[in-house]
Enzyme design. Structure first.
Site, PDB file in Angstrom:
ATOM      1  N   GLU A  90      19.536 -46.810  -0.458  1.00 10.87           N
ATOM      2  CA  GLU A  90      19.464 -45.436  -0.719  1.00 10.87           C
ATOM      3  C   GLU A  90      18.932 -44.585   0.734  1.00 10.87           C
ATOM      4  O   GLU A  90      18.412 -45.213   1.474  1.00 10.87           O
ATOM      5  CB  GLU A  90      18.622 -44.865  -1.959  1.00 10.87           C
ATOM      6  CG  GLU A  90      19.128 -45.613  -3.069  1.00 10.87           C
ATOM      7  CD  GLU A  90      18.377 -45.247  -4.385  1.00 10.87           C
ATOM      8  OE1 GLU A  90      17.347 -44.815  -4.349  1.00 10.87           O
ATOM      9  OE2 GLU A  90      19.062 -45.354  -5.297  1.00 10.87           O
TER      10      GLU A  90
ATOM     11  N   HIS B 172      17.223 -32.784  -5.963  1.00 11.29           N
ATOM     12  CA  HIS B 172      18.199 -33.721  -5.501  1.00 11.29           C
ATOM     13  C   HIS B 172      19.362 -33.238  -5.059  1.00 11.29           C
ATOM     14  O   HIS B 172      19.935 -32.207  -5.565  1.00 11.29           O
ATOM     15  CB  HIS B 172      18.414 -34.725  -7.004  1.00 11.29           C
ATOM     16  CG  HIS B 172      19.219 -35.930  -6.597  1.00 11.29           C
ATOM     17  ND1 HIS B 172      20.483 -36.033  -6.267  1.00 11.29           N
ATOM     18  CD2 HIS B 172      18.846 -37.033  -6.854  1.00 11.29           C
ATOM     19  CE1 HIS B 172      20.741 -37.305  -5.965  1.00 11.29           C
ATOM     20  NE2 HIS B 172      19.847 -38.128  -6.252  1.00 11.29           N
TER      21      HIS B 172
ATOM     22  N   HIS C 280      14.456 -32.180  -9.220  1.00 12.57           N
ATOM     23  CA  HIS C 280      14.494 -33.421  -9.565  1.00 12.57           C
ATOM     24  C   HIS C 280      12.989 -34.077  -9.960  1.00 12.57           C
ATOM     25  O   HIS C 280      12.936 -34.914 -10.788  1.00 12.57           O
ATOM     26  CB  HIS C 280      15.299 -34.111  -8.741  1.00 12.57           C
ATOM     27  CG  HIS C 280      15.358 -35.473  -8.836  1.00 12.57           C
ATOM     28  ND1 HIS C 280      16.241 -35.937  -9.998  1.00 12.57           N
ATOM     29  CD2 HIS C 280      15.107 -36.647  -8.103  1.00 12.57           C
ATOM     30  CE1 HIS C 280      16.470 -37.160  -9.884  1.00 12.57           C
ATOM     31  NE2 HIS C 280      15.811 -37.845  -8.791  1.00 12.57           N
TER      32      HIS C 280
ATOM     33  N   ARG D  53      16.552 -37.214   1.207  1.00 13.90           N
ATOM     34  CA  ARG D  53      16.978 -36.066   0.505  1.00 13.90           C
ATOM     35  C   ARG D  53      16.695 -34.579   0.948  1.00 13.90           C
ATOM     36  O   ARG D  53      17.468 -33.735   0.621  1.00 13.90           O
ATOM     37  CB  ARG D  53      16.224 -36.405  -0.939  1.00 13.90           C
ATOM     38  CG  ARG D  53      16.776 -37.352  -1.812  1.00 13.90           C
ATOM     39  CD  ARG D  53      15.827 -37.579  -2.979  1.00 13.90           C
ATOM     40  NE  ARG D  53      16.737 -38.609  -3.715  1.00 13.90           N
ATOM     41  CZ  ARG D  53      16.183 -39.339  -4.849  1.00 13.90           C
ATOM     42  NH1 ARG D  53      15.078 -38.890  -5.396  1.00 13.90           N
ATOM     43  NH2 ARG D  53      16.758 -40.555  -5.362  1.00 13.90           N
TER      44      ARG D  53
ATOM     45  N   ARG E 206       9.169 -37.839  -1.452  1.00 14.34           N
ATOM     46  CA  ARG E 206       9.293 -39.067  -1.919  1.00 14.34           C
ATOM     47  C   ARG E 206      10.593 -39.814  -1.471  1.00 14.34           C
ATOM     48  O   ARG E 206      11.563 -39.239  -1.404  1.00 14.34           O
ATOM     49  CB  ARG E 206       9.306 -38.840  -3.609  1.00 14.34           C
ATOM     50  CG  ARG E 206       9.679 -40.247  -4.235  1.00 14.34           C
ATOM     51  CD  ARG E 206       9.887 -40.062  -5.591  1.00 14.34           C
ATOM     52  NE  ARG E 206      11.232 -39.278  -5.989  1.00 14.34           N
ATOM     53  CZ  ARG E 206      12.078 -39.863  -6.615  1.00 14.34           C
ATOM     54  NH1 ARG E 206      12.029 -41.131  -7.153  1.00 14.34           N
ATOM     55  NH2 ARG E 206      13.343 -39.048  -6.862  1.00 14.34           N
TER      56      ARG E 206
HETATM   57  C1  LIG Z   1      18.106 -38.181 -13.412  1.00 10.74           C
HETATM   58  C2  LIG Z   1      17.271 -38.682 -12.867  1.00 10.74           C
HETATM   59  C3  LIG Z   1      17.414 -40.155 -12.272  1.00 10.74           C
HETATM   60  C4  LIG Z   1      16.175 -40.755 -11.443  1.00 10.74           C
HETATM   61  N1  LIG Z   1      16.376 -41.585 -10.945  1.00 10.74           N
HETATM   62  C5  LIG Z   1      15.572 -42.427 -10.155  1.00 10.74           C
HETATM   63  C6  LIG Z   1      15.654 -43.825  -9.576  1.00 10.74           C
HETATM   64  O1  LIG Z   1      16.694 -44.376  -9.495  1.00 10.74           O
HETATM   65  N2  LIG Z   1      14.466 -44.481  -9.147  1.00 10.74           N
HETATM   66  C7  LIG Z   1      13.263 -44.131  -9.050  1.00 10.74           C
HETATM   67  O2  LIG Z   1      12.381 -44.692  -8.634  1.00 10.74           O
HETATM   68  N3  LIG Z   1      12.965 -42.866  -9.656  1.00 10.74           N
HETATM   69  C8  LIG Z   1      14.086 -42.169 -10.318  1.00 10.74           C
HETATM   70  N4  LIG Z   1      14.098 -41.027 -11.019  1.00 10.74           N
HETATM   71  C9  LIG Z   1      12.526 -40.623 -11.082  1.00 10.74           C
HETATM   72  C10 LIG Z   1      11.829 -41.211 -12.286  1.00 10.74           C
HETATM   73  O3  LIG Z   1      12.751 -41.680 -13.163  1.00 10.74           O
HETATM   74  C11 LIG Z   1      10.639 -40.686 -12.939  1.00 10.74           C
HETATM   75  O4  LIG Z   1       9.631 -40.273 -11.795  1.00 10.74           O
HETATM   76  C12 LIG Z   1       9.945 -41.669 -13.737  1.00 10.74           C
HETATM   77  O5  LIG Z   1      10.874 -42.263 -14.475  1.00 10.74           O
HETATM   78  C13 LIG Z   1       8.712 -41.169 -14.512  1.00 10.74           C
HETATM   79  O6  LIG Z   1       8.437 -41.840 -15.282  1.00 10.74           O
HETATM   80  P1  LIG Z   1       6.963 -41.472 -16.226  1.00 10.74           P
HETATM   81  O7  LIG Z   1       6.565 -42.479 -17.043  1.00 10.74           O
HETATM   82  O8  LIG Z   1       6.120 -40.853 -15.236  1.00 10.74           O
HETATM   83  O9  LIG Z   1       7.413 -40.086 -16.942  1.00 10.74           O
HETATM   84  P2  LIG Z   1       8.738 -39.895 -17.922  1.00 10.74           P
HETATM   85  O10 LIG Z   1       9.450 -41.319 -18.073  1.00 10.74           O
HETATM   86  O11 LIG Z   1       9.432 -38.687 -17.682  1.00 10.74           O
HETATM   87  O12 LIG Z   1       8.157 -40.039 -19.394  1.00 10.74           O
HETATM   88  C14 LIG Z   1       7.134 -39.137 -19.671  1.00 10.74           C
HETATM   89  C15 LIG Z   1       6.978 -39.152 -21.005  1.00 10.74           C
HETATM   90  O13 LIG Z   1       5.826 -38.093 -21.577  1.00 10.74           O
HETATM   91  C16 LIG Z   1       6.112 -37.720 -22.932  1.00 10.74           C
HETATM   92  N5  LIG Z   1       5.497 -36.276 -22.825  1.00 10.74           N
HETATM   93  C17 LIG Z   1       5.734 -35.233 -22.048  1.00 10.74           C
HETATM   94  N6  LIG Z   1       4.941 -34.226 -22.432  1.00 10.74           N
HETATM   95  C18 LIG Z   1       4.264 -34.712 -23.447  1.00 10.74           C
HETATM   96  C19 LIG Z   1       3.225 -34.161 -24.462  1.00 10.74           C
HETATM   97  N7  LIG Z   1       2.753 -32.841 -24.262  1.00 10.74           N
HETATM   98  N8  LIG Z   1       2.879 -34.830 -25.517  1.00 10.74           N
HETATM   99  C20 LIG Z   1       3.268 -36.014 -25.850  1.00 10.74           C
HETATM  100  N9  LIG Z   1       4.367 -36.545 -24.921  1.00 10.74           N
HETATM  101  C21 LIG Z   1       4.596 -36.031 -23.966  1.00 10.74           C
HETATM  102  C22 LIG Z   1       7.803 -37.594 -22.758  1.00 10.74           C
HETATM  103  O14 LIG Z   1       8.305 -37.235 -23.884  1.00 10.74           O
HETATM  104  C23 LIG Z   1       8.024 -38.819 -22.028  1.00 10.74           C
HETATM  105  O15 LIG Z   1       8.150 -39.858 -23.192  1.00 10.74           O
HETATM  106  C24 LIG Z   1      14.918 -40.308 -11.765  1.00 10.74           C
HETATM  107  C25 LIG Z   1      14.755 -38.979 -12.664  1.00 10.74           C
HETATM  108  C26 LIG Z   1      15.902 -38.337 -12.970  1.00 10.74           C
HETATM  109  C27 LIG Z   1      15.645 -37.239 -14.083  1.00 10.74           C
END
Ligand SMILES: Cc1cc2nc3c(=O)[nH]c(=O)nc-3n(C[C@H](O)[C@H](O)[C@H](O)COP(=O)(O)OP(=O)(O)OC[C@H]3O[C@@H](n4cnc5c(N)ncnc54)[C@H](O)[C@@H]3O)c2cc1C
Length: 535
Positions: free
Chosen positions: A113, A240, A348, A286, A383
């Site tokens: 990437e 993004h 993003h 990006r 990032r």
């Molecule tokens: C379309 C897309 C593509 C991506 N592609 C990549 C990739 O290829 N590689 C990469 O490294 N990163 C990628 N990213 C970024 C990456 O996906 C995220 O940064 C990462 O998944 C974040 O993980 P997390 O566990 O921190 O949060 P999340 O996976 O967003 O999980 C957050 C959780 O917290 C919960 N939550 C939020 N607020 C509350 C609340 N007040 N009370 C209770 N629950 C709550 C939500 O419901 C969810 O379950 C991408 C992001 C997107 C949107």
């Protein structure tokens, strides 16, 4: 009053929360609350994959170098070294719990990437996030020590504030859990624990156009801020560069891996333009690509640019990007092997967040933050693609080990905490105000706090946000809490924090570009922006 007690509370069921919970369950009981269905998260939408050194032609030094170079001087080197060096072991753990990564001749298939000097993106075709989420949820379901509460929305962290004490700048604040709204019964429950871990993800919903699903309303940053935590680098919002034009909200992401695979960006009339902006052309990081597209769109007045794959082998495109190919064909009637893809940038990823040390500890006692909600220092001003899933697994593991030590050696005592008090509030009927305010915040952020900024635009945004925030706070204090209002309040808080940090940084660096200070200023700004409720 309904009280839930356990050793650990995890807020969020993305990769960070699930990874932490799975490990923490080996040392005690875990309550995992998540505001919608358990799979709904940014993680579930990740396409490209997870960056980790896993081939002989790659090295830790190269991955560190690429990460530091994307972060433009602001990455914390110690955090980056940990990220890169501990990454391969965390990847093995994901394989061990059953994540079905794509292989080629018996070896992990490695994608490339923008900004990466080697092929090092481990992926599950182009649905890496949902595959990781599936495997982690499967493992979680089998664990007797974990109770998952779906449709439970954390409202606020429980601290001294709820004991009637005034939080003061230089006095330590302790966290003993959270108040959470059971969205189905509309009851606020008190979740009490010795250790609380914020894994609530990002805040893309602060912007009108975003790749993030509706859960990404910045709740974790807003809750931590209200509780007195140090918040950092909020100005660095990654846009993004390539989301499908006119695909609704969330915008459908056209993975960066497509450019890594040979996709070429062109203007609407077919001119290749990226070489005018960066010698890496379409493979530039990006921020450079997003700004180049923004400039081209503004220069020409076009609504989109094109990502052209027509010169690539049709079968290769279909087999490497089956999800993107199928979704474009069936949902948007676009055959990406035959027609160029119209693309635009969208908000993003948030590089800033709740400041943590190298073990996920925040500035609040017994409160950890992991994943996108955290600012560990690995991303700096920008990032590197696919480093965020990696950050989530590496730092949730370190937070787990630190929390384990705390629980074994100096388990925090939880005082008596009063139930949620909503006396004097009423059931409002003007819910349409919520969606209007929400839209207004998103428009302000998109128009004035987007890819290209200026003091004038930021100050204008700040004035308008202040007015809306006051209105929301008044409404919040008088009204019984509901999901939309809690999220709106949080969105308005994080929007304000982004503007505040952006106004502080009097230079352009990485994802923060302002026409008033177009140059990077290492002499004065080789540092993070930090805000708290007291400043
Ligand atoms: C379309 C897309 C593509 C991506 N592609 C990549 C990739 O290829 N590689 C990469 O490294 N990163 C990628 N990213 C970024 C990456 O996906 C995220 O940064 C990462 O998944 C974040 O993980 P997390 O566990 O921190 O949060 P999340 O996976 O967003 O999980 C957050 C959780 O917290 C919960 N939550 C939020 N607020 C509350 C609340 N007040 N009370 C209770 N629950 C709550 C939500 O419901 C969810 O379950 C991408 C992001 C997107 C949107």
């Amino acid at each position: 009053m309904i009280e839930i007690r356990s050793d650990v509370l995890v807020i969020g069921s993305g990769i960070a929360g699930l990874s932490f919970a799975l490990k923490a369950a080996e040392m005690g009981t875990v309550s995992l609350i998540t505001k919608k269905q358990k799979a709904e998260s940014n993680t579930n939408y990740a396409q490209g994959g997870i960056a980790a050194v896993s081939s002989p032609d790659d090295s830790f030094d190269l991955h560190i170098h690429d990460t530091l170079s994307a972060g433009v001087g602001l990455c914390h080197r110690d955090a980056v070294e940990i990220l890169v060096k501990e990454g391969p072991n965390r990847l093995k753990e994901l394989v061990h719990i059953g994540v079905d990564f794509t292989t080629n001749k018996g070896k992990l298939d490695l994608g490339r990437e923008g900004g990466h000097s080697r092929h090092r993106i481990v992926h599950s075709h182009d649905r890496s996030g949902s595959e990781i989420e599936r495997a982690l949820l499967h493992a979680i379901a089998a664990h007797p020590n974990i109770t998952v509460y779906e449709n439970h929305l954390a409202i606020d962290l429980v601290t001294e504030h709820h004991l009637g004490e005034k939080l003061a700048k230089d006095t330590p604040v302790h966290c003993w859990g959270a108040y959470a709204l059971d969205v189905e019964s509309n009851i606020v429950k008190t979740v009490l624990t010795s250790i609380t871990v914020l894994c609530s993800g990002g805040l893309g919903q602060a912007y009108l156009h975003t790749t993030n699903p509706s859960i990404a309303t910045g709740d974790g940053v807003a809750m931590a801020f209200r509780a007195g935590a140090r918040i950092g680098n909020m100005e660095f919002i990654q846009f993004h560069p390539t989301t499908l034009y006119n695909s609704g909200s969330p915008a459908f992401l056209i993975s960066e891996a497509i450019r890594g695979f040979g996709g070429i960006l062109k203007t609407k009339n077919g001119e290749e333009f990226m070489n005018r902006y960066d010698e890496r052309g379409s493979l530039a990081p990006r921020d450079i690509v997003a700004r180049a597209i923004d400039t081209e769109l503004k220069r020409k007045g076009d609504e989109y640019v094109l990502l052209d794959l027509r010169h690539l082998q049709t079968d290769d495109v279909k087999s490497h990007f089956p999800h993107i190919y199928e979704t474009c064909l069936t949902k948007y009637k676009l055959d990406i092997t035959n027609e160029p893809i119209p693309v635009v940038p969208a908000a993003h990823y948030s590089c800033g967040g709740v400041l943590t040390d190298l073990n996920g500890r925040t500035s609040i006692q017994n409160l950890y933050a992991c994943g996108e909600v955290a600012m560990t220092g690995v991303h700096g001003a920008n990032r590197l693609a696919s480093n965020s899933l990696l950050e989530a697994v590496v730092f949730s593991d370190r937070a787990f080990r630190d929390a384990q030590h705390v629980l074994e050696t100096q388990r925090p005592r939880v005082p008596d905490i009063p139930a949620w008090d909503d006396s004097g509030t009423f059931d409002a009927e003007e819910w349409v105000l919520i969606s209007h305010d929400c839209r207004e915040i998103q428009e302000i952020m998109w128009d004035y706090v987007g890819i290209v900024r200026s003091d004038l635009r930021l100050e204008r945004a700040q004035r308008r946000l202040k007015f809306i925030r006051n209105e929301i706070e008044n409404f919040y204090k008088r009204t019984k809490v509901v999901e939309g209002l809690i999220e709106l309040r949080n969105l308005s808080t994080v929007a304000d924090l982004i503007v505040r940090c952006a106004l502080m940084r009097k230079e352009s660096r990485g994802l923060h570009y302002t026409t008033d200070y177009p140059e990077r200023n290492d002499r004065e700004w080789l540092k993070d922006t930090v805000v708290t409720m007291w400043e």
